[in-house]
Design an enzyme around this catalytic site. Structure first.
Site, PDB file in Angstrom:
ATOM      1  N   ASP A  42     -10.031  14.968   6.142  1.00 10.89           N
ATOM      2  CA  ASP A  42      -9.101  14.697   5.055  1.00 10.89           C
ATOM      3  C   ASP A  42      -8.853  15.953   4.223  1.00 10.89           C
ATOM      4  OD1 ASP A  42      -7.754  12.535   3.323  1.00 10.89           O
ATOM      5  OD2 ASP A  42      -9.059  13.551   1.884  1.00 10.89           O
ATOM      6  N   GLU A  63      -6.032  17.034   8.540  1.00 13.51           N
ATOM      7  CA  GLU A  63      -4.863  16.660   7.734  1.00 13.51           C
ATOM      8  C   GLU A  63      -4.505  17.855   6.866  1.00 13.51           C
ATOM      9  OE1 GLU A  63      -3.560  13.406   4.325  1.00 13.51           O
ATOM     10  OE2 GLU A  63      -5.468  14.445   4.215  1.00 13.51           O
TER      11      GLU A  63
END
Length: 536
Positions: free
Chosen positions: A201, A270
């Protein structure tokens, strides 16, 4: 996908646990719910699942505020439940990737609880602490993605701490070697448990500028990207100093060295930066991340020109790196609404899955895409997302793409026997799995058929990509691999259209699409139609 580098060209199905299936009757999905539906996931023809956060957390940001990186929150089950999920997925030939959130944690994490006590404790420098300016204001002009200043005052230390997201998500200090080692140890914990990879993330956020320099202002006409509208002040700046720092590359290389010690695992990053395609080029390299995705196809522009421009720009830079594409996830409005504007229906839903699965790279499909789910309307009084509450009504947050999976047409759509944490959308209930499973012409069965067919075509899994000029509403490209060349074309409009490619072609019989027909060398596309053809 078996053997080494299974992730190249893989289709990864994202499971958002809170909204997948509730088995214990608390209105929130759980790990046993995923286990119960593994046969369904396997039936789709995907290669892996990515499980969004299930770790111990106060759930201020629904699991992206982690209080214990190595344990399961009781809301979702236990470590034994996760081990069962892993074993059962592997038994069905599915790989398992899990979210990791290295850059920040929760204020409830023991690391932060200790760090905030005073300036001399063993974890005093594990977070980004800074003195106030002489007038008491924050150390610089950095802003939070969720709105407002990225600094919160802590009276215990009489300092500010940094948070790029919620104030309950303090930023870890990656300039501290002990922090980097601790986060690598957390990755090692799950690798030793048997996971096949990680979705990392906000992976461009770990490092910050040690000098805490102010970010430069962004011109008004450029205040956009990743869904940031001009009413969010985060869009007012270039984020030169609070993320995407050059020091981060060394940490990514440390991650890769760790993962290379385990067989056949992968890291998916990401990436959301001021120039995400350039950042992907830096991050997705043989000695760094295995693959990455950005938000360029998660915007409101779903035109052929934008898709071509995005893919070509990345292809021109990426070289040895491997991309991953997504057009929906848990952070953005669902694609059939975002790109279809309420029109297109089943034909659009079928087309979008075929399109993203035909680009060069791996693919992330978000739960419900295979059903053609539109964005759900969630009334303000039912909102859970703090982001949506802060920016209502110009931005309604992320709850509309996070509502429960509709398994049946019955109570709570078969998701839970209790009131769900978010309301079930009536438009979703009509698209439930049970009904679509029984309908040979459904979006669900079209997706299954297309993904099964894709697996038989190495040219779509591993081939190169080259775009062709075509009418404005048509996206056309050639995939080539091992001597096979396939023309792929999509009519992204709601009207019929004809196009004559400048070469001899032979249409392939492809299930799961609204197929064009070939007449005297001319392709005749229905609305939202597609063509796959072998090139002479």
């Amino acid at each position: 996908m078996t053997g080494q580098q299974w992730w190249r060209g893989a289709v990864v199905y994202q499971v958002y646990p809170r909204s997948f299936l509730d088995t214990d009757g608390d209105g929130v999905g759980d790990l046993p719910g995923i286990v119960e539906r593994l046969d369904y996931i396997a039936s789709l023809g995907v290669d892996a699942i990515w499980v969004s956060p299930f770790f111990k957390s106060p759930m201020a940001d629904f699991g992206y505020d982690i209080a214990d990186y190595r344990d399961v929150d009781p809301l979702f089950g236990t470590l034994a439940d996760f081990d069962q999920l892993l074993a059962q997925a592997h038994a069905r030939g599915l790989k398992v990737m899990i979210d990791q959130v290295p850059s920040h944690c929760s204020t409830a994490h023991p690391w932060f609880v200790e760090s905030r006590q005073d300036r001399d404790n063993p974890k005093a420098d594990w977070f980004v602490w800074a003195d106030a300016r002489p007038d008491g204001s924050p150390p610089n002009n950095w802003l939070s993605i969720f709105g407002g200043v990225a600094w919160t005052w802590d009276p215990r230390r009489r300092q500010y701490y940094l948070h790029n997201f919620l104030s309950s998500q303090p930023q870890l200090n990656f300039h501290c070697a002990a922090v980097r080692a601790a986060q690598l140890d957390n990755l090692r914990f799950w690798l030793q448990r048997g996971v096949d990879g990680f979705r990392l993330d906000s992976i461009n956020f770990p490092f910050h500028d040690a000098q805490l320099r102010d970010n430069p202002a962004k011109p008004v006409e450029l205040r956009q990207g990743r869904g940031f509208s001009p009413d969010n002040p985060y869009a007012f700046q270039y984020h030169t100093y609070n993320n995407t720092r050059p020091e981060n590359l060394g940490f990514l290389e440390d991650v890769r060295r760790l993962m290379d010690a385990y067989p056949d695992v992968a890291a998916l990053g990401e990436i959301s930066s001021d120039d995400s395609l350039a950042t992907m080029t830096d991050y997705v390299q043989p000695h760094r991340l295995h693959m990455g995705y950005s938000f360029e196809l998660l915007t409101d522009d779903g035109s052929p020109a934008h898709i071509r421009r995005t893919v070509e720009a990345l292809e021109s830079q990426l070289q040895d790196g491997w991309p991953c594409w997504a057009i929906s996830n848990h952070d953005v409005q669902r694609a059939v609404t975002r790109w279809g504007g309420g029109a297109g229906g089943d034909a659009l839903a079928r087309q979008l899955v075929a399109l993203v699965c035909s680009l060069r790279g791996s693919v992330c499909l978000y739960q419900g895409e295979e059903l053609g789910l539109p964005e759900a309307e969630v009334p303000f009084e039912a909102l859970q997302d703090p982001y949506g509450k802060a920016f209502w009504p110009t931005f309604k947050g992320r709850d509309g793409c996070r509502t429960p999976m509709p398994w049946t047409g019955g109570d709570n759509a078969g998701f839970s026997r209790a009131r769900p944490w978010l309301p079930v959308a009536e438009a979703h209930r009509a698209r439930n799995v049970q009904a679509q499973d029984a309908d040979a012409a459904s979006v669900l069965n079209a997706v299954r058929a297309f993904l099964r067919w894709r697996r038989t075509r190495p040219v779509l899994v591993a081939g190169s990509i080259r775009f062709l000029d075509a009418p404005a509403s048509i996206l056309a490209f050639v995939r080539e691999h091992a001597g096979e060349r396939v023309l792929v074309a999509f009519n992204l409009s709601g009207s019929s259209i004809e196009w004559t490619p400048r070469r001899d072609i032979a249409l392939l019989d492809v299930p799961g699409i609204d197929a064009a027909v070939l007449h005297d060398g001319c392709l005749q596309f229905p609305p939202r139609g597609a063509a796959f053809a072998r090139l002479a």
